[in-house]
Design a protein around this motif. Structure first.
Motif, mmCIF file in Angstrom:
data_model
loop_
_atom_site.group_PDB
_atom_site.id
_atom_site.type_symbol
_atom_site.label_atom_id
_atom_site.label_comp_id
_atom_site.label_asym_id
_atom_site.label_seq_id
_atom_site.Cartn_x
_atom_site.Cartn_y
_atom_site.Cartn_z
ATOM 1 N N GLU A 11 -6.810 -1.742 2.506
ATOM 2 C CA GLU A 11 -6.551 -2.033 1.093
ATOM 3 C C GLU A 11 -7.305 -3.309 0.730
ATOM 4 N N ILE A 12 -8.236 -3.200 -0.210
ATOM 5 C CA ILE A 12 -9.051 -4.343 -0.620
ATOM 6 C C ILE A 12 -8.306 -5.151 -1.684
ATOM 7 N N VAL A 13 -7.808 -4.491 -2.682
ATOM 8 C CA VAL A 13 -6.920 -5.062 -3.692
ATOM 9 C C VAL A 13 -5.834 -4.004 -3.918
ATOM 10 N N PRO A 14 -4.734 -4.346 -4.572
ATOM 11 C CA PRO A 14 -3.683 -3.352 -4.748
ATOM 12 C C PRO A 14 -4.194 -2.019 -5.312
ATOM 13 N N ASN A 15 -3.887 -0.959 -4.577
ATOM 14 C CA ASN A 15 -4.207 0.432 -4.930
ATOM 15 C C ASN A 15 -5.688 0.798 -4.852
#
Length: 165
Positions: A11-15
């Protein structure tokens, strides 16, 4: 200079996730099971690896396979389309996976462009991807240089401007 990425996706940023394809999850190997996979918890998948099996039931997928080589090998109009689709899915709240073969370069390029479109600084995006996915992410130097030099004009030339945050 080899990566030791252990997770299939990160996960790089949320979602918004970036990843690769399981070695056995390719179209030229016989499928071991005819049951749907429920271990990939995504609503939408962007695939840049031609041999990856299609997304499972109830998951939308946008496929545009291109080689991990030179930017000049990529149809930038089609690249813009996959980035725009992924961005829209992510903005509407989908859990989005951007995947290629190893989960480093092609998926890194598209993930970076989605984040840049959302208003993030290209240099910060590259750093975040390397922190969250792997230090070898975007090891294709041409992709990295292109993101730093051309990614903002990539959107403005198309009439699709990055969001202002």
């Amino acid at each position: 200079m080899f990566s030791d990425v252990k997770e299939l996706y990160s996960e790089i940023v949320p979602n918004l996730f970036m990843g690769g394809t399981d070695d056995d999850d390719v179209i030229h190997l016989p499928q071991l099971s005819h049951f749907p996979r429920h271990d990939l918890p995504f609503d939408s998948i962007l695939t840049m690896y031609a041999l990856a099996r299609p997304a499972d039931w109830m998951v939308q997928e946008f496929r545009y396979a291109f080689p991990d080589a030179s930017i000049s090998d990529i149809d930038l109009n089609r690249l813009r389309q996959i980035v725009e689709w992924g961005y829209q899915q992510w903005m509407q709240g989908d859990r989005v996976l951007v995947r290629c073969q190893a989960g480093l370069n092609r998926s890194g390029l598209v993930t970076a462009l989605i984040l840049i479109k959302s208003g993030s600084d290209p240099e910060m995006v590259i750093q975040k991807i390397r922190e969250r996915r792997d230090s070898y992410a975007l090891c294709n130097g041409e992709y990295e240089e292109w993101l730093l030099r051309e990614s903002l004009s990539f959107f403005s030339l198309s009439g699709v401007n990055p969001e202002v945050t």
